[in-house]
Every structure is written in structure tokens, then in C-alpha cells.
Design a protein around this motif. Structure first.
Motif, PDB file in Angstrom:
ATOM      1  N   ASN A  40      -2.759  -3.401  15.301  1.00  0.00           N
ATOM      2  CA  ASN A  40      -3.112  -3.640  13.896  1.00  0.00           C
ATOM      3  C   ASN A  40      -1.876  -3.557  13.002  1.00  0.00           C
ATOM      4  O   ASN A  40      -1.749  -4.300  12.026  1.00  0.00           O
ATOM      5  CB  ASN A  40      -4.171  -2.642  13.424  1.00  0.00           C
ATOM      6  CG  ASN A  40      -5.516  -2.934  14.061  1.00  0.00           C
ATOM      7  OD1 ASN A  40      -5.691  -3.979  14.687  1.00  0.00           O
ATOM      8  ND2 ASN A  40      -6.456  -2.014  13.927  1.00  0.00           N
ATOM      9  N   ALA A  41      -0.977  -2.648  13.361  1.00  0.00           N
ATOM     10  CA  ALA A  41       0.280  -2.544  12.600  1.00  0.00           C
ATOM     11  C   ALA A  41       1.054  -3.859  12.697  1.00  0.00           C
ATOM     12  O   ALA A  41       1.635  -4.342  11.720  1.00  0.00           O
ATOM     13  CB  ALA A  41       1.114  -1.390  13.135  1.00  0.00           C
ATOM     14  N   GLU A  93      -5.125   5.992  -0.749  1.00  0.00           N
ATOM     15  CA  GLU A  93      -4.269   5.061  -1.485  1.00  0.00           C
ATOM     16  C   GLU A  93      -3.923   5.542  -2.891  1.00  0.00           C
ATOM     17  O   GLU A  93      -3.145   4.909  -3.586  1.00  0.00           O
ATOM     18  CB  GLU A  93      -4.929   3.679  -1.533  1.00  0.00           C
ATOM     19  CG  GLU A  93      -4.870   2.935  -0.202  1.00  0.00           C
ATOM     20  CD  GLU A  93      -3.437   2.751   0.287  1.00  0.00           C
ATOM     21  OE1 GLU A  93      -2.565   2.372  -0.514  1.00  0.00           O
ATOM     22  OE2 GLU A  93      -3.178   3.010   1.468  1.00  0.00           O
ATOM     23  N   LEU A 106       8.331   0.825   9.235  1.00  0.00           N
ATOM     24  CA  LEU A 106       7.015   0.376   8.755  1.00  0.00           C
ATOM     25  C   LEU A 106       6.047   0.276   9.941  1.00  0.00           C
ATOM     26  O   LEU A 106       4.895   0.693   9.863  1.00  0.00           O
ATOM     27  CB  LEU A 106       7.126  -0.987   8.060  1.00  0.00           C
ATOM     28  CG  LEU A 106       7.585  -0.988   6.591  1.00  0.00           C
ATOM     29  CD1 LEU A 106       7.773  -2.430   6.094  1.00  0.00           C
ATOM     30  CD2 LEU A 106       6.579  -0.262   5.692  1.00  0.00           C
ATOM     31  N   ALA A 127      -0.864   5.422  11.100  1.00  0.00           N
ATOM     32  CA  ALA A 127      -1.969   5.450  10.131  1.00  0.00           C
ATOM     33  C   ALA A 127      -3.194   4.712  10.655  1.00  0.00           C
ATOM     34  O   ALA A 127      -4.321   5.151  10.454  1.00  0.00           O
ATOM     35  CB  ALA A 127      -1.513   4.829   8.810  1.00  0.00           C
ATOM     36  N   PHE A 128      -2.963   3.582  11.311  1.00  0.00           N
ATOM     37  CA  PHE A 128      -4.100   2.772  11.791  1.00  0.00           C
ATOM     38  C   PHE A 128      -4.598   3.249  13.157  1.00  0.00           C
ATOM     39  O   PHE A 128      -5.645   2.810  13.632  1.00  0.00           O
ATOM     40  CB  PHE A 128      -3.706   1.290  11.942  1.00  0.00           C
ATOM     41  CG  PHE A 128      -3.284   0.599  10.666  1.00  0.00           C
ATOM     42  CD1 PHE A 128      -3.619   1.112   9.423  1.00  0.00           C
ATOM     43  CD2 PHE A 128      -2.573  -0.605  10.706  1.00  0.00           C
ATOM     44  CE1 PHE A 128      -3.247   0.469   8.241  1.00  0.00           C
ATOM     45  CE2 PHE A 128      -2.193  -1.259   9.532  1.00  0.00           C
ATOM     46  CZ  PHE A 128      -2.531  -0.714   8.305  1.00  0.00           C
ATOM     47  N   ILE A 162       1.698   3.459   2.227  1.00  0.00           N
ATOM     48  CA  ILE A 162       2.685   3.595   3.311  1.00  0.00           C
ATOM     49  C   ILE A 162       3.900   2.723   3.011  1.00  0.00           C
ATOM     50  O   ILE A 162       5.050   3.149   3.099  1.00  0.00           O
ATOM     51  CB  ILE A 162       2.045   3.190   4.656  1.00  0.00           C
ATOM     52  CG1 ILE A 162       1.044   4.268   5.062  1.00  0.00           C
ATOM     53  CG2 ILE A 162       3.107   2.962   5.742  1.00  0.00           C
ATOM     54  CD1 ILE A 162       0.288   3.972   6.320  1.00  0.00           C
ATOM     55  N   PHE A 163       3.624   1.502   2.626  1.00  0.00           N
ATOM     56  CA  PHE A 163       4.724   0.590   2.311  1.00  0.00           C
ATOM     57  C   PHE A 163       5.610   1.163   1.210  1.00  0.00           C
ATOM     58  O   PHE A 163       6.841   1.144   1.305  1.00  0.00           O
ATOM     59  CB  PHE A 163       4.180  -0.791   1.883  1.00  0.00           C
ATOM     60  CG  PHE A 163       5.276  -1.670   1.358  1.00  0.00           C
ATOM     61  CD1 PHE A 163       6.103  -2.360   2.232  1.00  0.00           C
ATOM     62  CD2 PHE A 163       5.540  -1.755  -0.005  1.00  0.00           C
ATOM     63  CE1 PHE A 163       7.166  -3.130   1.755  1.00  0.00           C
ATOM     64  CE2 PHE A 163       6.594  -2.516  -0.480  1.00  0.00           C
ATOM     65  CZ  PHE A 163       7.399  -3.211   0.403  1.00  0.00           C
ATOM     66  N   TYR A 189       2.685   2.453  10.131  1.00  0.00           N
ATOM     67  CA  TYR A 189       1.369   1.798  10.158  1.00  0.00           C
ATOM     68  C   TYR A 189       0.635   2.097  11.469  1.00  0.00           C
ATOM     69  O   TYR A 189      -0.573   2.297  11.476  1.00  0.00           O
ATOM     70  CB  TYR A 189       1.508   0.281   9.975  1.00  0.00           C
ATOM     71  CG  TYR A 189       1.679  -0.145   8.533  1.00  0.00           C
ATOM     72  CD1 TYR A 189       0.763   0.263   7.560  1.00  0.00           C
ATOM     73  CD2 TYR A 189       2.732  -0.962   8.137  1.00  0.00           C
ATOM     74  CE1 TYR A 189       0.914  -0.127   6.235  1.00  0.00           C
ATOM     75  CE2 TYR A 189       2.889  -1.361   6.820  1.00  0.00           C
ATOM     76  CZ  TYR A 189       1.970  -0.935   5.868  1.00  0.00           C
ATOM     77  OH  TYR A 189       2.117  -1.324   4.561  1.00  0.00           O
ATOM     78  N   ASP A 243       0.829  -1.203   0.000  1.00  0.00           N
ATOM     79  CA  ASP A 243       0.000   0.000   0.000  1.00  0.00           C
ATOM     80  C   ASP A 243       0.870   1.263   0.000  1.00  0.00           C
ATOM     81  O   ASP A 243       2.096   1.195  -0.065  1.00  0.00           O
ATOM     82  CB  ASP A 243      -0.929  -0.016   1.223  1.00  0.00           C
ATOM     83  CG  ASP A 243      -0.134  -0.216   2.498  1.00  0.00           C
ATOM     84  OD1 ASP A 243       1.024   0.243   2.566  1.00  0.00           O
ATOM     85  OD2 ASP A 243      -0.652  -0.842   3.438  1.00  0.00           O
ATOM     86  N   ARG A 292      -0.284  -6.376  10.343  1.00  0.00           N
ATOM     87  CA  ARG A 292       0.122  -6.064   8.976  1.00  0.00           C
ATOM     88  C   ARG A 292       1.553  -6.556   8.726  1.00  0.00           C
ATOM     89  O   ARG A 292       1.869  -7.157   7.712  1.00  0.00           O
ATOM     90  CB  ARG A 292       0.014  -4.544   8.747  1.00  0.00           C
ATOM     91  CG  ARG A 292       0.559  -4.015   7.446  1.00  0.00           C
ATOM     92  CD  ARG A 292      -0.100  -4.644   6.258  1.00  0.00           C
ATOM     93  NE  ARG A 292      -1.523  -4.402   6.194  1.00  0.00           N
ATOM     94  CZ  ARG A 292      -2.111  -3.540   5.373  1.00  0.00           C
ATOM     95  NH1 ARG A 292      -1.385  -2.840   4.542  1.00  0.00           N
ATOM     96  NH2 ARG A 292      -3.425  -3.395   5.353  1.00  0.00           N
TER      97      ARG A 292
END
Ligand SMILES: Cc1cc2nc3c(=O)[nH]c(=O)nc-3n(C[C@H](O)[C@H](O)[C@H](O)COP(=O)(O)O)c2cc1C
Length: 306
Positions: free
Chosen positions: A257-258, A50, A244, A251-252, A15-16, A248, A13, A261
Motif C-alpha cells: 500500500n505504501a 491526521e 516516505l 503506518a499502513f 506522515i508526508f 507509510y 498527509d 501511495r
């Protein structure tokens, strides 16, 4: 030869892509995981995020669209153009049962006449270059004879072939012979995708197909994110995974949750840490952030990295 990062829903995505590019430059284009336009003709807030303006990121990226409806595709193509993209990719490869049942993704390969009609409609009106990512068919590689005939009727900017059929999902081997046939018979430039896990494999492909202009790499680049810039240094990998995690979590709004992921990444990174089965089993099972962090640290500081 150009190197593309394959689109991977749940992994590559926005962020990645930012973090990967910062730590490991060398990817020429990031193909984005698909978005599916709906009759509402509106992007969801997540889709908005996105699909950042193309000039807002320091690398080239190409959006991918999953639909069987030509009007929806054309609407999505205009959205991409408005955000500054110069190409949109059509997903003809997704093997997921729910997607195929709706005639989308690799479901588009089941009927060459319907595919032909769809491509006729979109190429007639598209405001932007179209590339296509496809499999060889639904059940048997021989389906590709008729499919390539259809693809050859249109000025596809680049046809990326993942030489498996839908039935295989990602198992079994990629069909090099069928790619060879496509190489000899395609009217459009081809990109090879499937099972590349080292630059030497990409070099072999170029030997086998002189003039091949691009390869697309997915799982191999998750497992070896520095593959295209001289290899992955373990300390850099550690910082990249930490960044990362941080990105994440922000963002989350949830580190937990990160963590889930990042476990997707660990699933593919495991092959780089031989003898780490026990630690990786604990990592898969962990649901506590503290435990997760301490297992990651143990992986980075006690296991051999190859
Ligand atoms: C978790 C996952 C998500 C994927 N998501 C997409 C996607 O959104 N669009 C797409 O065209 N392909 C998708 N793919 C397929 C990859 O782009 C690629 O074709 C496949 O992984 C084979 O290439 P590789 O062997 O280099 O990984 C996905 C694959 C995986 C494993």
C-alpha cells in the motif's frame, strides 16, 4: 513572502508533512487536506491521526474543512482550536463531482447568496481565524465579481485564490487577469495558488503584485520538494523517498500500500527525469514491491535529473 504547501488529498498527509519538513525545510505553513465533519460530531480514527496537536509537530500547519453546513464548520473550528491551531481553512475549491453535487467545495460558489449566509453564520460565532481557499467560480471566471463582493464582507484572514473555474479542474491556464482584478478589489489579504514550479516564478509574482504576502504551491513542490531550500539534490530525494516508503509501510502495515501511495509522487516527479518514459511506464504498471524497488533504483542511478 511566505510559502505555503497546498493541501493535497492523498499526498500531503501528516506522515508526508513530517518527512518533507525533515528533509526539505523552507515551507512556512502546510495546509492540510480537508476533513469533512459529519452529523455524528466525532472524528474518525483516521481524522484523529491526521489532526495531531499543533504543538506536537515542528512546523506550522493549518487544518482545512469541507462542509456547507455552518454548524458543522463551527464544530470543526472548535476541534481545531482545542488541538492548538490558530486558523482553520474553508475549502471552496474542490472540483470533484460528488463534492460539488452536495454543494460543497467549489459547489459553494454556485450561489453567492447561500455562500453569504454561510459566511455570516460562521464569522458571527467562530472561535478561531478563518482563511478561505477558492476558485473563480463554477463555469466562468466572471462569476468571481459577485463572489469577491461576498468575501469582502468578512474578515477573512487570507483568501487563497486558485484562478481557475471548477469546470477546468486542473487543466487550461490559470487566469492571471482575474487574479489581478481580485488583487485590486479584495478587502482581504490574498494568496496566489496555481502552477508555480520554481522560486523565480514566485519572484515574478511578487514583482507583479508588490506586497503579495504569500504563495501556495502544490504539484510544483511534489515534483521539486527542495524548491524552497535551494533545490532538490538527487541523493537527498532518494533518501526522502525511502523514508516516505518506510513511514507509510509502518503506518499502513503494508509495504504494498505504501508503494501505491508513492506512485502518486512518482507521477509528478517524472517531469524531472527526461527520457525516462519507459522506466516510468514500468513503474506505473508494477504491482510487485521487489520490482518497484529495483525500478526506483534504476531511475535514481541511471537517468539524468534536471
Ligand atoms: C491530488 C490532489 C489533491 C488535492 N487535494 C486538495 C485538498 O484536499 N484541498 C484543497 O483545497 N485543494 C486540494 N487540491 C488542490 C491543490 O491544493 C492546489 O490548489 C492545486 O493543485 C493547484 O496548485 P498547484 O498548481 O500549485 O498544484 C488538490 C490537488 C490535487 C492535484
Amino acid at each position: 513572502m511566505k510559502y505555503y504547501f497546498a493541501p493535497m488529498e492523498g499526498l500531503t498527509d501528516s506522515i508526508f508533512r513530517q518527512v518533507h519538513h525533515k528533509y526539505f525545510p523552507g515551507v512556512d505553513t502546510y495546509y492540510m487536506p480537508f476533513f469533512s465533519p459529519t452529523v455524528h460530531r466525532r472524528l474518525t480514527p483516521r481524522e484523529e491521526r491526521e489532526l495531531p496537536a499543533a504543538d506536537g509537530v515542528p512546523f506550522r500547519a493549518v487544518p482545512q474543512v469541507l462542509t456547507r453546513d455552518s454548524d458543522s464548520f463551527l464544530w470543526a473550528a472548535q476541534v481545531c482550536l482545542d488541538r492548538g491551531y490558530d486558523e482553520v481553512n474553508l475549502n471552496c475549491g474542490c472540483p470533484s463531482g460528488t463534492v460539488v453535487a452536495k454543494g460543497k467545495g467549489s459547489g459553494m460558489l454556485g450561489n453567492p447568496e447561500t455562500l453569504d449566509r454561510f459566511l455570516g453564520e460562521v464569522f458571527e460565532k467562530t472561535p478561531i481565524a478563518i482563511s478561505v481557499k477558492t476558485r473563480l467560480g463554477l463555469e466562468a471566471p466572471e462569476e468571481f465579481y459577485a463572489l469577491l463582493e461576498v468575501f469582502n464582507r468578512y474578515p477573512i484572514r487570507e483568501l487563497t485564490i486558485h484562478p481557475r473555474v471548477r469546470r477546468q479542474f486542473y487543466s487550461g491556464s490559470a487566469d492571471g487577469e482575474m487574479f489581478q482584478w481580485a488583487w485590486e478589489n479584495s478587502a482581504n489579504p490574498l494568496c496566489f495558488n496555481g502552477d508555480i514550479s520554481s522560486p523565480s516564478q514566485a519572484a515574478k509574482l511578487q514583482e507583479a503584485f508588490p506586497g503579495l504576502q504569500s504563495v501556495m504551491i502544490g504539484r510544483g513542490l511534489i515534483a521539486d520538494p527542495g524548491m524552497l531550500c535551494g533545490g532538490t539534490d538527487i541523493r537527498l530525494l532518494e533518501s526522502y523517498m525511502a523514508e516516505l516508503m518506510e513511514a507509510y509501510a509502518a503506518a499502513f502495515g503494508s509495504s504494498r500500500n505504501a508503494m501505491f501511495r508513492l506512485k502518486e509522487h512518482w507521477g509528478l516527479l517524472q517531469s524531472r527525469f527526461p527520457g525516462g518514459e519507459k522506466l516510468f511506464k514500468r513503474l506505473r504498471k508494477s504491482t510487485e514491491l521487489g520490482e518497484y524497488n529495483s525500478i526506483c533504483s534504476e531511475i535514481f542511478h541511471t537517468l539524468e535529473f534536471k
